[in-house]
Write a protein that holds these residues in place. Structure first.
Motif, PDB file in Angstrom:
ATOM      1  N   ASP A 104     -18.582 -21.053 -10.742  1.00 16.45           N
ATOM      2  CA  ASP A 104     -19.693 -21.657 -10.005  1.00 16.45           C
ATOM      3  C   ASP A 104     -20.577 -22.420 -10.983  1.00 16.45           C
ATOM      4  OD1 ASP A 104     -20.807 -22.194  -7.468  1.00 16.45           O
ATOM      5  OD2 ASP A 104     -22.379 -20.721  -7.795  1.00 16.45           O
ATOM      6  N   ASP A 105     -21.776 -21.938 -11.298  1.00 18.53           N
ATOM      7  CA  ASP A 105     -22.721 -22.687 -12.121  1.00 18.53           C
ATOM      8  C   ASP A 105     -22.693 -22.214 -13.573  1.00 18.53           C
ATOM      9  OD1 ASP A 105     -23.607 -23.775  -9.676  1.00 18.53           O
ATOM     10  OD2 ASP A 105     -25.116 -22.192  -9.449  1.00 18.53           O
ATOM     11  N   ALA A 106     -22.601 -23.156 -14.499  1.00 17.97           N
ATOM     12  CA  ALA A 106     -22.792 -22.793 -15.899  1.00 17.97           C
ATOM     13  C   ALA A 106     -24.227 -22.306 -16.119  1.00 17.97           C
ATOM     14  CB  ALA A 106     -22.485 -23.975 -16.805  1.00 17.97           C
ATOM     15  N   VAL A 107     -25.177 -23.002 -15.521  1.00 17.67           N
ATOM     16  CA  VAL A 107     -26.585 -22.589 -15.557  1.00 17.67           C
ATOM     17  C   VAL A 107     -27.108 -22.635 -14.132  1.00 17.67           C
ATOM     18  CG1 VAL A 107     -28.907 -23.091 -16.409  1.00 17.67           C
ATOM     19  CG2 VAL A 107     -26.916 -23.549 -17.866  1.00 17.67           C
ATOM     20  N   GLU A 108     -27.606 -21.502 -13.634  1.00 16.13           N
ATOM     21  CA  GLU A 108     -28.275 -21.512 -12.339  1.00 16.13           C
ATOM     22  C   GLU A 108     -29.780 -21.448 -12.569  1.00 16.13           C
ATOM     23  OE1 GLU A 108     -29.285 -18.442  -9.172  1.00 16.13           O
ATOM     24  OE2 GLU A 108     -27.228 -19.037  -8.625  1.00 16.13           O
ATOM     25  N   ASN A 109     -30.458 -22.505 -12.143  1.00 10.20           N
ATOM     26  CA  ASN A 109     -31.916 -22.589 -12.221  1.00 10.20           C
ATOM     27  C   ASN A 109     -32.435 -22.924 -10.826  1.00 10.20           C
ATOM     28  OD1 ASN A 109     -34.612 -22.973 -12.943  1.00 10.20           O
ATOM     29  ND2 ASN A 109     -34.257 -25.006 -13.793  1.00 10.20           N
ATOM     30  N   ASP A 110     -32.090 -22.086  -9.865  1.00  9.53           N
ATOM     31  CA  ASP A 110     -32.428 -22.362  -8.476  1.00  9.53           C
ATOM     32  C   ASP A 110     -33.874 -21.999  -8.128  1.00  9.53           C
ATOM     33  OD1 ASP A 110     -29.917 -23.347  -8.223  1.00  9.53           O
ATOM     34  OD2 ASP A 110     -29.126 -21.703  -7.014  1.00  9.53           O
ATOM     35  N   TYR A 111     -34.606 -21.440  -9.097  1.00  6.91           N
ATOM     36  CA  TYR A 111     -36.048 -21.277  -8.916  1.00  6.91           C
ATOM     37  C   TYR A 111     -36.804 -22.506  -9.408  1.00  6.91           C
ATOM     38  CZ  TYR A 111     -35.776 -16.534  -7.184  1.00  6.91           C
ATOM     39  OH  TYR A 111     -35.513 -15.424  -6.391  1.00  6.91           O
ATOM     40  N   LEU A 112     -36.069 -23.516  -9.848  1.00  6.79           N
ATOM     41  CA  LEU A 112     -36.624 -24.838 -10.187  1.00  6.79           C
ATOM     42  C   LEU A 112     -37.644 -24.741 -11.315  1.00  6.79           C
ATOM     43  CD1 LEU A 112     -37.017 -26.310  -6.581  1.00  6.79           C
ATOM     44  CD2 LEU A 112     -34.967 -26.097  -7.990  1.00  6.79           C
ATOM     45  N   CYS A 127     -16.320 -26.206 -15.665  1.00  7.66           N
ATOM     46  CA  CYS A 127     -17.155 -25.504 -14.701  1.00  7.66           C
ATOM     47  C   CYS A 127     -17.091 -26.209 -13.351  1.00  7.66           C
ATOM     48  CB  CYS A 127     -18.602 -25.398 -15.182  1.00  7.66           C
ATOM     49  SG  CYS A 127     -19.320 -26.927 -15.806  1.00  7.66           S
ATOM     50  N   PHE A 128     -17.223 -25.435 -12.293  1.00 12.65           N
ATOM     51  CA  PHE A 128     -17.244 -25.988 -10.947  1.00 12.65           C
ATOM     52  C   PHE A 128     -18.532 -26.776 -10.718  1.00 12.65           C
ATOM     53  CE2 PHE A 128     -18.220 -25.548  -6.358  1.00 12.65           C
ATOM     54  CZ  PHE A 128     -17.108 -26.187  -5.830  1.00 12.65           C
ATOM     55  N   SER A 129     -19.640 -26.244 -11.225  1.00 16.81           N
ATOM     56  CA  SER A 129     -20.939 -26.908 -11.179  1.00 16.81           C
ATOM     57  C   SER A 129     -21.598 -26.713 -12.534  1.00 16.81           C
ATOM     58  CB  SER A 129     -21.804 -26.311 -10.059  1.00 16.81           C
ATOM     59  OG  SER A 129     -23.138 -26.723 -10.152  1.00 16.81           O
ATOM     60  N   GLY A 130     -22.223 -27.749 -13.053  1.00 18.97           N
ATOM     61  CA  GLY A 130     -22.810 -27.645 -14.381  1.00 18.97           C
ATOM     62  C   GLY A 130     -24.140 -26.905 -14.375  1.00 18.97           C
ATOM     63  N   ILE A 131     -25.204 -27.599 -13.995  1.00 24.66           N
ATOM     64  CA  ILE A 131     -26.542 -27.032 -13.958  1.00 24.66           C
ATOM     65  C   ILE A 131     -27.037 -27.136 -12.526  1.00 24.66           C
ATOM     66  CG2 ILE A 131     -28.909 -27.220 -14.807  1.00 24.66           C
ATOM     67  CD1 ILE A 131     -27.713 -28.566 -17.331  1.00 24.66           C
ATOM     68  N   ILE A 165     -20.747 -31.345 -20.968  1.00 25.20           N
ATOM     69  CA  ILE A 165     -20.441 -30.686 -19.691  1.00 25.20           C
ATOM     70  C   ILE A 165     -19.157 -31.283 -19.133  1.00 25.20           C
ATOM     71  CG2 ILE A 165     -21.221 -30.163 -17.357  1.00 25.20           C
ATOM     72  CD1 ILE A 165     -24.080 -30.524 -18.291  1.00 25.20           C
ATOM     73  N   ARG A 166     -18.089 -30.481 -19.120  1.00 26.97           N
ATOM     74  CA  ARG A 166     -16.828 -30.932 -18.511  1.00 26.97           C
ATOM     75  C   ARG A 166     -16.614 -30.165 -17.221  1.00 26.97           C
ATOM     76  NH1 ARG A 166     -11.613 -29.253 -18.057  1.00 26.97           N
ATOM     77  NH2 ARG A 166     -11.944 -27.458 -19.461  1.00 26.97           N
ATOM     78  N   MET A 167     -16.443 -30.904 -16.142  1.00 25.46           N
ATOM     79  CA  MET A 167     -16.170 -30.279 -14.864  1.00 25.46           C
ATOM     80  C   MET A 167     -14.701 -29.854 -14.793  1.00 25.46           C
ATOM     81  SD  MET A 167     -19.206 -30.746 -14.158  1.00 25.46           S
ATOM     82  CE  MET A 167     -19.159 -29.784 -12.638  1.00 25.46           C
ATOM     83  N   THR A 205     -11.229 -29.078  -6.102  1.00 27.13           N
ATOM     84  CA  THR A 205     -12.273 -30.057  -6.374  1.00 27.13           C
ATOM     85  C   THR A 205     -13.354 -29.421  -7.239  1.00 27.13           C
ATOM     86  OG1 THR A 205     -13.835 -31.598  -5.319  1.00 27.13           O
ATOM     87  CG2 THR A 205     -13.552 -29.447  -4.276  1.00 27.13           C
ATOM     88  N   HIS A 206     -14.368 -30.189  -7.568  1.00 25.19           N
ATOM     89  CA  HIS A 206     -15.532 -29.638  -8.264  1.00 25.19           C
ATOM     90  C   HIS A 206     -16.792 -30.337  -7.789  1.00 25.19           C
ATOM     91  CE1 HIS A 206     -15.919 -33.174 -10.895  1.00 25.19           C
ATOM     92  NE2 HIS A 206     -14.657 -33.053 -11.232  1.00 25.19           N
ATOM     93  N   GLN A 207     -17.931 -29.746  -8.127  1.00 27.23           N
ATOM     94  CA  GLN A 207     -19.222 -30.304  -7.772  1.00 27.23           C
ATOM     95  C   GLN A 207     -19.688 -31.271  -8.861  1.00 27.23           C
ATOM     96  OE1 GLN A 207     -21.730 -30.814  -5.868  1.00 27.23           O
ATOM     97  NE2 GLN A 207     -21.216 -29.653  -4.022  1.00 27.23           N
ATOM     98  N   ALA A 208     -20.927 -31.703  -8.768  1.00 24.93           N
ATOM     99  CA  ALA A 208     -21.507 -32.618  -9.744  1.00 24.93           C
ATOM    100  C   ALA A 208     -21.964 -31.863 -10.990  1.00 24.93           C
ATOM    101  CB  ALA A 208     -22.682 -33.359  -9.117  1.00 24.93           C
ATOM    102  N   PRO A 209     -22.102 -32.562 -12.122  1.00 27.46           N
ATOM    103  CA  PRO A 209     -22.609 -31.888 -13.329  1.00 27.46           C
ATOM    104  C   PRO A 209     -23.985 -31.283 -13.145  1.00 27.46           C
ATOM    105  CG  PRO A 209     -21.637 -34.016 -13.890  1.00 27.46           C
ATOM    106  CD  PRO A 209     -21.693 -33.954 -12.397  1.00 27.46           C
ATOM    107  N   ILE A 210     -24.824 -31.900 -12.316  1.00 27.78           N
ATOM    108  CA  ILE A 210     -26.121 -31.337 -11.982  1.00 27.78           C
ATOM    109  C   ILE A 210     -26.210 -31.270 -10.464  1.00 27.78           C
ATOM    110  CG2 ILE A 210     -28.621 -31.557 -12.153  1.00 27.78           C
ATOM    111  CD1 ILE A 210     -28.208 -33.008 -14.782  1.00 27.78           C
ATOM    112  N   LYS A 211     -26.437 -30.080  -9.946  1.00 24.47           N
ATOM    113  CA  LYS A 211     -26.489 -29.849  -8.501  1.00 24.47           C
ATOM    114  C   LYS A 211     -27.949 -29.925  -8.082  1.00 24.47           C
ATOM    115  CE  LYS A 211     -25.129 -25.792  -6.903  1.00 24.47           C
ATOM    116  NZ  LYS A 211     -24.211 -24.671  -6.684  1.00 24.47           N
ATOM    117  N   ALA A 212     -28.376 -31.124  -7.643  1.00 17.55           N
ATOM    118  CA  ALA A 212     -29.788 -31.393  -7.434  1.00 17.55           C
ATOM    119  C   ALA A 212     -30.100 -31.698  -5.978  1.00 17.55           C
ATOM    120  CB  ALA A 212     -30.220 -32.572  -8.312  1.00 17.55           C
TER     121      ALA A 212
END
Length: 320
Positions: A158-166, A179-183, A206-208, A218-225
């Motif tokens: 899933d996420d290399a870095v999860e910062n979902d608290y922004l 990674c499937f999703s980068g940050i 960051i390599r997806m 498939t994979h997501q974007a390098p930054i999931k924004a």
């Protein structure tokens, strides 16, 4: 095991460790290590410690048998740091047993190799090696001002870095190799607003990597924004896209829009197929390479990073 340095004390009998320095050594396996209430500015030295992260009770979760079913041991959060303001966590190997071939939605038993939360602001996580995990590191509530430095994460479902608290923070000099999703800066709650925060991504590769997700590889974007994500400063970094049918075009467009600084970066399109016309192209400050040129650049940058970071722990089946 824990080893103590002068000025520190170890949690025993339900008490919490307090002090300036704490050393973790040995193989902790499936036993979760929760470190809490250290004095401000403490150091946790885990350079000679190893851990296992495992999120699924069976090796191949499916719609018929989910990741919460089975008999295998789990250790979904092997290292948890709570209420340790200004802590510096150094080193450590976290080896994963998260399934890599099952569908993402069937494998989604939430997990993070390293979890930082609850009053652990201004934390530095440095030189950690993680592979085959769900999320590699998660910065949760009250972990503002984080700094992730010189870490090597690979085979991230899933996420290399999860910062979902922004939160505001810095990701510098890291290698996220597959990674499937980068940050992720995508809040679970619409009540969160990170528009006044900033995340710096500096000298990070960051390599997806494409995994099976909702029936397609498939994979997501390098930054999931999203629109309320923090503003982004992206400097000296490389984003490598691996799948011609990648998801996240809208997230990629948001990434470029959120970038208040962009310089000396590369966007690598690794497939031989041409870039799809619908792919949002990056702002100035990014150079674009495609196909064989992109793969050659990534391979060289990857080898250079690994060679320059001999202090980062290796697994026994990796070359020194």
């Amino acid at each position: 095991m824990f080893a103590l340095l002068p000025g520190s004390c170890l949690a025993e009998g339900g008490q919490t460790p307090r002090g300036k320095q704490l050393v973790l050594t040995g193989e902790h396996g499936y036993e979760q290590q929760t470190i809490r209430n250290l004095e401000a500015g403490a150091t946790i030295d885990a350079r000679n410690a190893s851990f296992i992260v495992a999120n699924s009770r069976n090796t191949e979760p499916s719609a018929m048998m989910g990741c919460d079913e089975g008999t295998l041991p789990v250790n979904r959060y092997p290292v948890v740091i709570r209420n340790c303001p200004g802590v510096r966590f150094i080193g450590g190997r976290i080896d994963g047993q998260v399934p890599l071939t099952s569908d993402w939605r069937d494998t989604y038993c939430n997990s993070a190799a390293l979890l930082v939360r609850d009053g652990t602001d201004n934390a530095t996580i440095e030189g950690v090696r993680v592979r085959r995990c769900w999320d590699a590191v998660r910065f949760a509530e009250q972990a503002d001002g984080f700094r992730l430095k010189g870490c090597w994460f690979s085979e991230v479902r899933d996420d290399a870095v999860e910062n979902d608290y922004l939160l505001s923070g810095t990701v510098e000099d890291c290698l996220f190799d597959g990674c499937f999703s980068g940050i992720s800066v995508d809040p679970a709650s619409n009540d969160r607003d990170g528009t006044g925060q900033t995340v710096l991504i500096d000298r990070t590769l960051i390599r997806m990597h494409a995994f099976l997700s909702k029936g397609e590889v498939t994979h997501q974007a390098p930054i999931k924004a999203v629109d309320q994500s923090p503003r982004l400063r992206i400097t000296g970094s490389v984003f490598a896209l691996a799948s011609a049918n990648m998801r996240g075009f809208r997230r990629l467009e948001r990434t470029w829009r959120l970038a208040i600084e962009s310089r000396d970066n590369l966007l690598l399109w690794l497939p031989d197929e041409p870039i799809p016309p619908a792919l949002p192209m990056p702002p100035s400050g990014f150079r674009v390479l495609t196909g064989a040129d992109a793969r050659e650049y990534w391979n060289k940058a990857h080898l250079q990073w690994v060679a320059a970071h001999q202090n980062v722990a290796r697994f026994s089946d990796e070359a020194l």
